[in-house]
Design a protein around this motif. Sequence first.
Motif, PDB file in Angstrom:
ATOM      1  N   THR A  63      10.518 -25.451  36.876  1.00  0.00           N
ATOM      2  CA  THR A  63      10.246 -26.169  38.118  1.00  0.00           C
ATOM      3  C   THR A  63       8.796 -26.644  38.089  1.00  0.00           C
ATOM      4  N   PRO A  64       8.479 -27.762  38.705  1.00  0.00           N
ATOM      5  CA  PRO A  64       7.112 -28.285  38.664  1.00  0.00           C
ATOM      6  C   PRO A  64       6.103 -27.287  39.232  1.00  0.00           C
ATOM      7  N   ARG A  65       5.013 -27.065  38.504  1.00  0.00           N
ATOM      8  CA  ARG A  65       3.922 -26.180  38.923  1.00  0.00           C
ATOM      9  C   ARG A  65       2.602 -26.854  38.571  1.00  0.00           C
ATOM     10  N   THR A  66       1.532 -26.378  39.173  1.00  0.00           N
ATOM     11  CA  THR A  66       0.217 -26.928  38.862  1.00  0.00           C
ATOM     12  C   THR A  66      -0.758 -25.805  38.541  1.00  0.00           C
ATOM     13  N   LEU A  67      -1.542 -26.012  37.495  1.00  0.00           N
ATOM     14  CA  LEU A  67      -2.571 -25.063  37.054  1.00  0.00           C
ATOM     15  C   LEU A  67      -3.898 -25.793  37.020  1.00  0.00           C
ATOM     16  N   ARG A  68      -4.878 -25.277  37.749  1.00  0.00           N
ATOM     17  CA  ARG A  68      -6.194 -25.912  37.774  1.00  0.00           C
ATOM     18  C   ARG A  68      -7.182 -25.083  36.957  1.00  0.00           C
ATOM     19  N   ILE A  69      -8.039 -25.775  36.212  1.00  0.00           N
ATOM     20  CA  ILE A  69      -9.115 -25.160  35.430  1.00  0.00           C
ATOM     21  C   ILE A  69     -10.421 -25.664  36.019  1.00  0.00           C
ATOM     22  N   ARG A  70     -11.307 -24.743  36.451  1.00  0.00           N
ATOM     23  CA  ARG A  70     -12.547 -25.156  37.106  1.00  0.00           C
ATOM     24  C   ARG A  70     -13.733 -24.485  36.407  1.00  0.00           C
ATOM     25  N   ALA A  71     -14.594 -25.291  35.768  1.00  0.00           N
ATOM     26  CA  ALA A  71     -15.800 -24.779  35.119  1.00  0.00           C
ATOM     27  C   ALA A  71     -16.930 -24.767  36.132  1.00  0.00           C
TER      28      ALA A  71
ATOM     29  N   LEU B  12       1.830 -17.405  31.635  1.00  0.00           N
ATOM     30  CA  LEU B  12       2.620 -18.392  30.895  1.00  0.00           C
ATOM     31  C   LEU B  12       1.735 -19.133  29.904  1.00  0.00           C
ATOM     32  N   TRP B  13       0.506 -19.464  30.339  1.00  0.00           N
ATOM     33  CA  TRP B  13      -0.415 -20.141  29.421  1.00  0.00           C
ATOM     34  C   TRP B  13      -0.665 -19.281  28.192  1.00  0.00           C
ATOM     35  N   ARG B  14      -0.899 -17.997  28.402  1.00  0.00           N
ATOM     36  CA  ARG B  14      -1.185 -17.103  27.280  1.00  0.00           C
ATOM     37  C   ARG B  14      -0.042 -17.086  26.280  1.00  0.00           C
ATOM     38  N   LYS B  15       1.168 -17.177  26.783  1.00  0.00           N
ATOM     39  CA  LYS B  15       2.343 -17.055  25.921  1.00  0.00           C
ATOM     40  C   LYS B  15       2.754 -18.388  25.299  1.00  0.00           C
ATOM     41  N   LYS B  16       2.466 -19.491  25.964  1.00  0.00           N
ATOM     42  CA  LYS B  16       3.034 -20.788  25.549  1.00  0.00           C
ATOM     43  C   LYS B  16       2.009 -21.797  25.038  1.00  0.00           C
ATOM     44  N   SER B  17       0.728 -21.424  25.019  1.00  0.00           N
ATOM     45  CA  SER B  17      -0.289 -22.439  24.720  1.00  0.00           C
ATOM     46  C   SER B  17      -0.672 -22.526  23.259  1.00  0.00           C
ATOM     47  N   THR B  18      -0.094 -21.680  22.408  1.00  0.00           N
ATOM     48  CA  THR B  18      -0.463 -21.703  20.989  1.00  0.00           C
ATOM     49  C   THR B  18      -0.162 -23.072  20.394  1.00  0.00           C
ATOM     50  N   ILE B  19      -1.106 -23.567  19.602  1.00  0.00           N
ATOM     51  CA  ILE B  19      -0.894 -24.860  18.942  1.00  0.00           C
ATOM     52  C   ILE B  19      -0.786 -24.645  17.448  1.00  0.00           C
ATOM     53  N   GLY B  20      -0.126 -25.600  16.780  1.00  0.00           N
ATOM     54  CA  GLY B  20       0.027 -25.507  15.327  1.00  0.00           C
ATOM     55  C   GLY B  20      -1.292 -25.644  14.616  1.00  0.00           C
ATOM     56  N   ARG B  21      -1.366 -25.126  13.414  1.00  0.00           N
ATOM     57  CA  ARG B  21      -2.604 -25.165  12.634  1.00  0.00           C
ATOM     58  C   ARG B  21      -2.696 -26.494  11.871  1.00  0.00           C
ATOM     59  N   ARG B  22      -2.999 -27.555  12.593  1.00  0.00           N
ATOM     60  CA  ARG B  22      -3.167 -28.855  11.951  1.00  0.00           C
ATOM     61  C   ARG B  22      -4.596 -29.106  11.525  1.00  0.00           C
ATOM     62  N   GLY B  23      -5.477 -28.210  11.869  1.00  0.00           N
ATOM     63  CA  GLY B  23      -6.881 -28.416  11.544  1.00  0.00           C
ATOM     64  C   GLY B  23      -7.680 -28.793  12.731  1.00  0.00           C
TER      65      GLY B  23
END
Length: 263
Positions: free
Chosen positions: A168-176, A252-263
């Motif tokens: 379902t649509p969700r929103t995650l905000r990142i604030r530095a 969810l971010w911790r579990k799903k945010s891994t990216i492939g090792r493309r360099g």
Amino acid sequence: MDTAVHIEAIRRDGPLLAEAAERAGLDAPVPTCPEWRVRDLLTHLGQVHRWAIRYVAEGLTEPLPLSTAAGPEGQDLVEWFRDGHRRLVAALAAAPPDLACWTFLPAPSPLHFWARRQAHELAIHRVDAQAALGAEFSPFPADFAADGIDEIIVGFHGLATSKARTRTPRTLRIRATDTEDVWTMRLSEEAPRTIRGLGPSKGTTADGAGDVEKEAVDCELGGDAGSLYLVLWNRLPLERVSVTGDASLADLWRKKSTIGRRG
């Protein structure tokens, strides 16, 4: 961020990584990459640097497989890494501004892409080497860390391959908090769509499609840019930043945010 700043970051982090790796020892485990030891970290980076050099120095316009050439055994592996690092810095510094070559993320130019990507690749793995040593992480300039946040959430997670999705649509905000940068990720069954640069009432979509009204969010991660940078790359625990709202979205971010090792 200017390409020259990225090249200088590469120049700075290479010796820090090599020193930490040398002091930790090639057999030391890398706690931030549990499947690796220091030798694996050096081998990976040596391969990535030589792969990137070919695009920049030769102007290759088609993708080629990441190099699998193994480095030398023993302590010579550290010098092999240093040699690849020096060559990468030299290739980027000598490349013309109008360099034409293959890239895999949107960027103002191919040269900007390769300088930025290699700066953040090296920065995150420098942290891995320092983790293997058990040392404090050398800090990042706040603007560089914010640039790295932007690369992972707008660049990598703007691709169709992103696994950061919700039913379902969700929103995650990142604030530095130290740079006043803000990003809002709209999560759904599709690849995330990120709004960056929210002002008092409006933000601009990362793809430049237009203004979007400021909206309530389901979860917000807040903290200094350096901490957020490493949390989003899963190099620091979530406890190092503030989490408000629905914490399951942060999980969810911790579990799903891994990216492939493309360099």
